[in-house]
Design a protein around this motif. Structure first.
Motif, PDB file in Angstrom:
ATOM      1  N   MET A  34      24.977 -89.504 -43.536  1.00 41.83           N
ATOM      2  CA  MET A  34      24.490 -88.155 -43.685  1.00 41.83           C
ATOM      3  C   MET A  34      25.466 -87.225 -42.959  1.00 41.83           C
ATOM      4  N   LEU A  35      25.773 -86.107 -43.585  1.00 34.27           N
ATOM      5  CA  LEU A  35      26.660 -85.116 -42.989  1.00 34.27           C
ATOM      6  C   LEU A  35      25.796 -84.002 -42.393  1.00 34.27           C
ATOM      7  N   ILE A  36      25.920 -83.834 -41.083  1.00 36.90           N
ATOM      8  CA  ILE A  36      25.090 -82.879 -40.360  1.00 36.90           C
ATOM      9  C   ILE A  36      25.983 -81.805 -39.757  1.00 36.90           C
ATOM     10  N   GLY A  37      25.632 -80.555 -40.010  1.00 35.71           N
ATOM     11  CA  GLY A  37      26.353 -79.428 -39.431  1.00 35.71           C
ATOM     12  C   GLY A  37      25.654 -78.962 -38.169  1.00 35.71           C
ATOM     13  N   VAL A  38      26.437 -78.750 -37.119  1.00 39.71           N
ATOM     14  CA  VAL A  38      25.866 -78.322 -35.844  1.00 39.71           C
ATOM     15  C   VAL A  38      26.600 -77.077 -35.369  1.00 39.71           C
ATOM     16  N   LEU A  39      25.847 -76.005 -35.115  1.00 36.10           N
ATOM     17  CA  LEU A  39      26.419 -74.800 -34.539  1.00 36.10           C
ATOM     18  C   LEU A  39      26.577 -75.053 -33.060  1.00 36.10           C
ATOM     19  N   SER A  40      27.778 -74.830 -32.546  1.00 37.45           N
ATOM     20  CA  SER A  40      28.106 -75.300 -31.209  1.00 37.45           C
ATOM     21  C   SER A  40      28.855 -74.248 -30.398  1.00 37.45           C
ATOM     22  N   ASP A  41      28.694 -74.337 -29.071  1.00 37.67           N
ATOM     23  CA  ASP A  41      29.423 -73.460 -28.158  1.00 37.67           C
ATOM     24  C   ASP A  41      30.823 -73.972 -27.868  1.00 37.67           C
ATOM     25  N   GLY A  42      31.121 -75.213 -28.240  1.00 35.85           N
ATOM     26  CA  GLY A  42      32.435 -75.802 -28.007  1.00 35.85           C
ATOM     27  C   GLY A  42      32.830 -76.725 -29.144  1.00 35.85           C
ATOM     28  N   PRO A  43      34.082 -77.183 -29.142  1.00 36.78           N
ATOM     29  CA  PRO A  43      34.596 -77.980 -30.258  1.00 36.78           C
ATOM     30  C   PRO A  43      34.463 -79.489 -30.114  1.00 36.78           C
ATOM     31  N   GLU A  44      33.637 -79.970 -29.187  1.00 35.52           N
ATOM     32  CA  GLU A  44      33.518 -81.401 -28.933  1.00 35.52           C
ATOM     33  C   GLU A  44      32.073 -81.867 -29.094  1.00 35.52           C
ATOM     34  N   LEU A  45      31.883 -83.190 -29.220  1.00 29.98           N
ATOM     35  CA  LEU A  45      30.531 -83.744 -29.330  1.00 29.98           C
ATOM     36  C   LEU A  45      29.703 -83.518 -28.070  1.00 29.98           C
ATOM     37  N   ASP A  46      30.352 -83.372 -26.922  1.00 30.42           N
ATOM     38  CA  ASP A  46      29.600 -83.124 -25.693  1.00 30.42           C
ATOM     39  C   ASP A  46      29.361 -81.633 -25.431  1.00 30.42           C
ATOM     40  N   SER A  47      29.767 -80.783 -26.374  1.00 28.38           N
ATOM     41  CA  SER A  47      29.507 -79.342 -26.279  1.00 28.38           C
ATOM     42  C   SER A  47      28.031 -79.068 -26.522  1.00 28.38           C
ATOM     43  N   GLU A  48      27.552 -77.973 -25.985  1.00 29.22           N
ATOM     44  CA  GLU A  48      26.159 -77.588 -26.154  1.00 29.22           C
ATOM     45  C   GLU A  48      25.909 -76.991 -27.544  1.00 29.22           C
ATOM     46  N   VAL A  49      24.752 -77.295 -28.096  1.00 29.35           N
ATOM     47  CA  VAL A  49      24.323 -76.673 -29.344  1.00 29.35           C
ATOM     48  C   VAL A  49      24.122 -75.187 -29.069  1.00 29.35           C
ATOM     49  N   SER A  50      24.599 -74.353 -29.955  1.00 28.38           N
ATOM     50  CA  SER A  50      24.533 -72.911 -29.759  1.00 28.38           C
ATOM     51  C   SER A  50      23.133 -72.363 -29.972  1.00 28.38           C
ATOM     52  N   GLU A  51      22.786 -71.382 -29.178  1.00 27.46           N
ATOM     53  CA  GLU A  51      21.510 -70.690 -29.313  1.00 27.46           C
ATOM     54  C   GLU A  51      21.534 -69.688 -30.458  1.00 27.46           C
ATOM     55  N   ASP A  52      22.711 -69.245 -30.858  1.00 31.20           N
ATOM     56  CA  ASP A  52      22.837 -68.148 -31.822  1.00 31.20           C
ATOM     57  C   ASP A  52      23.587 -68.595 -33.063  1.00 31.20           C
ATOM     58  N   PHE A  53      22.874 -68.765 -34.147  1.00 30.59           N
ATOM     59  CA  PHE A  53      23.428 -69.275 -35.403  1.00 30.59           C
ATOM     60  C   PHE A  53      24.655 -68.495 -35.868  1.00 30.59           C
ATOM     61  N   GLY A  54      24.513 -67.211 -36.066  1.00 25.88           N
ATOM     62  CA  GLY A  54      25.598 -66.417 -36.647  1.00 25.88           C
ATOM     63  C   GLY A  54      26.781 -66.212 -35.737  1.00 25.88           C
TER      64      GLY A  54
END
Length: 116
Positions: free
Chosen positions: A1-21
């Motif tokens: 499955m391909l999952i898109g994650v809005l993120s504050d950083g470019p790595e897997l250990d980055s935090e998921v972003s609070e703000d979609f846009g």
């Protein structure tokens, strides 16, 4: 499955972003291998960023999107394209993807039980 994650950083250990846009990054993660591709959000400063990001994501072929917060317009665009949206997520990209897949598999198992 391909999952898109809005993120504050470019790595897997980055935090998921609070703000979609206005999230600086969008990580496309293969849930089986955890391989990922990073997409810079070119719409962070744009008016109507949420709708622009949602429209761009629709063309990327993801099955689901994970984000902290998302407005109704962005949500409607993604949902209308058949993309599952998991919002109110917190933590690292990797942990949120792992948790999403666990919940998804459990949901599919219960749905299959109901068809017997």
């Amino acid at each position: 499955m391909l999952i898109g994650v809005l993120s504050d950083g470019p790595e897997l250990d980055s935090e998921v972003s609070e703000d979609f846009g206005h999230a600086p990054y969008f990580l496309m993660v293969d849930s089986e291998t955890m391989d990922y591709t990073v997409v810079d959000n070119e719409f962070t400063e744009a008016e109507g960023a949420g709708m622009l990001v949602a429209k761009a994501i629709v063309g990327l072929g993801v099955d689901a999107v994970i984000v902290g917060g998302i407005g109704s317009h962005g949500y409607d665009i993604l949902a209308g394209a058949g993309i599952d949206v998991s919002m109110d997520e917190e933590g690292s990209v990797e942990s949120c993807v792992t948790d999403y897949v666990r919940r998804y598999e459990r949901r599919k198992k219960f749905e299959a039980m109901g068809k017997d």
